[in-house]
Design an enzyme around this catalytic site. Structure first.
Site, PDB file in Angstrom:
ATOM      1  N   ASN A   7      31.629  33.711  21.576  1.00 25.64           N
ATOM      2  CA  ASN A   7      31.783  35.013  21.768  1.00 25.64           C
ATOM      3  C   ASN A   7      32.661  35.512  20.192  1.00 25.64           C
ATOM      4  O   ASN A   7      33.887  35.271  20.384  1.00 25.64           O
ATOM      5  CB  ASN A   7      32.448  35.665  22.769  1.00 25.64           C
ATOM      6  N   GLU A  34      28.661  39.111  22.079  1.00 32.04           N
ATOM      7  CA  GLU A  34      29.247  40.186  21.432  1.00 32.04           C
ATOM      8  C   GLU A  34      29.115  40.547  19.782  1.00 32.04           C
ATOM      9  O   GLU A  34      30.037  40.747  18.964  1.00 32.04           O
ATOM     10  CB  GLU A  34      30.537  40.454  21.866  1.00 32.04           C
ATOM     11  N   ASP A 145      29.506  33.539  27.334  1.00 34.85           N
ATOM     12  CA  ASP A 145      30.561  33.898  27.989  1.00 34.85           C
ATOM     13  C   ASP A 145      30.151  34.310  29.467  1.00 34.85           C
ATOM     14  O   ASP A 145      29.380  35.558  29.515  1.00 34.85           O
ATOM     15  CB  ASP A 145      30.954  35.004  27.148  1.00 34.85           C
ATOM     16  N   ASN A 147      32.377  35.281  31.972  1.00 31.64           N
ATOM     17  CA  ASN A 147      33.234  36.348  32.394  1.00 31.64           C
ATOM     18  C   ASN A 147      33.645  35.728  33.891  1.00 31.64           C
ATOM     19  O   ASN A 147      33.767  36.827  34.887  1.00 31.64           O
ATOM     20  CB  ASN A 147      32.822  37.675  32.221  1.00 31.64           C
ATOM     21  N   ASP A 216      34.048  30.612  28.817  1.00 32.15           N
ATOM     22  CA  ASP A 216      32.956  30.424  28.072  1.00 32.15           C
ATOM     23  C   ASP A 216      32.661  28.805  28.529  1.00 32.15           C
ATOM     24  O   ASP A 216      33.387  27.917  28.304  1.00 32.15           O
ATOM     25  CB  ASP A 216      33.147  30.418  26.471  1.00 32.15           C
ATOM     26  N   ASP A 245      38.830  37.058  20.046  1.00 33.64           N
ATOM     27  CA  ASP A 245      39.733  36.550  21.361  1.00 33.64           C
ATOM     28  C   ASP A 245      39.219  35.336  21.966  1.00 33.64           C
ATOM     29  O   ASP A 245      39.909  34.826  22.799  1.00 33.64           O
ATOM     30  CB  ASP A 245      40.064  37.743  21.998  1.00 33.64           C
ATOM     31  N   HIS A 246      37.959  35.025  21.785  1.00 32.88           N
ATOM     32  CA  HIS A 246      37.457  33.742  22.142  1.00 32.88           C
ATOM     33  C   HIS A 246      37.493  32.797  21.226  1.00 32.88           C
ATOM     34  O   HIS A 246      37.288  32.767  19.991  1.00 32.88           O
ATOM     35  CB  HIS A 246      35.922  33.998  22.761  1.00 32.88           C
TER      36      HIS A 246
END
Length: 255
Positions: A7, A34, A145, A147, A216, A245-246
DNA sequence: ATGGTCGATCGTCGA
């Protein structure tokens, strides 16, 4: 053979990181989430210069998925059959003899929010799609991802987090239903420990304090499980300047 | 202290 997922949280901003990581890691296939780019803005030439073909399904500002591969991806699917959804969150393609399904699972925001209901419905539709795909493609990888934290080992403070968003029983049941379609969480084939994360909030110095989540995932069918030799989280790019951030996750196979 | 940090976009939402 190396298959990865990342991501990138805006491919426009993160293209230099992607280029550096592709050069270093040399994955054969990488699924992105993303991208936040419409298809006309996808950096096809820059990706081609790295030796990768690309297929993508993007939109403005939000979401967006892509599959990069050294071989040409084919039989591309951008929508879940039976789900009319403008959000660009799923992309399936075949590379060589491996079927790849790239997912950017709905975040869900909070229990009780309408986005949470959308998340669970979206996941139920994905499960049906995956079940159909695995029947046609024994070598299947479903990655991205998710989530969702599969269990408490995947949460930095599972007691405090409790059964809140990402950890609620309905979300975990939805992930388990995907696995029950005939998939395995590849990271857990090689590592049983708690505290290995793939995402850390930008706030509160969360990465430095390892306050993260493992959300992930690279899920693989039986036919790929028998060929898997490692599945890792590559934390290095999270330390780079202006990071996603991933962290990228990567699976190696003897194929 | 009801915040904090990013990205897209340009006030505010989504994550």
């Amino acid at each position: 053979m190396k298959i990865a997922s990342w991501n990138v949280n805006s491919l426009k901003v993160r293209l230099p990181h992607l280029q550096q990581w592709l050069a270093e890691a040399q994955p054969d296939i990488v699924a992105l989430q993303e991208t936040k780019l419409t298809d006309d803005k996808f950096p096809v030439d820059e990706i081609a210069a790295m030796g990768y073909r690309a297929v993508y399904s993007g939109q403005k500002t939000y979401n967006g998925v892509a599959i990069l591969a050294k071989d040409e991806p084919r039989d591309v699917v951008t929508d879940i059959p039976g789900l009319d959804d403008p959000q660009r969150r799923i992309l399936a393609a075949t590379v060589g003899d491996i079927r790849v399904i790239d997912l950017y699972v709905v975040n869900g925001k909070a229990l009780g929010d309408e986005k949470y209901d959308y998340k669970l419905h979206w996941l139920s539709m994905v499960r049906d799609f995956v079940a159909a795909e695995i029947a046609r493609h024994p070598r299947l990888v479903v990655l991205g991802d998710f989530n969702i934290c599969r269990d408490d080992r995947d949460v930095y403070d599972a007691v405090a987090w409790g059964e809140d968003i990402f950890c609620s029983p309905p979300e975990r049941e939805a992930l388990q239903a995907l696995l029950d379609a005939g998939l395995h969480d590849s990271f857990r084939l090689f590592n049983d420990e708690a505290g290995h994360f793939s995402w850390w909030d930008y706030r509160q110095a969360a990465f430095r304090r390892n306050m993260g989540l493992r959300i992930d995932l690279i899920l693989i069918s039986d036919a790929l499980k028998s060929a898997a030799t490692s599945s890792i989280i590559d934390k290095a790019p999270r330390r780079w300047e202006q990071p996603s951030d991933h962290a990228p996750v990567a699976l190696e196979l003897t194929l």
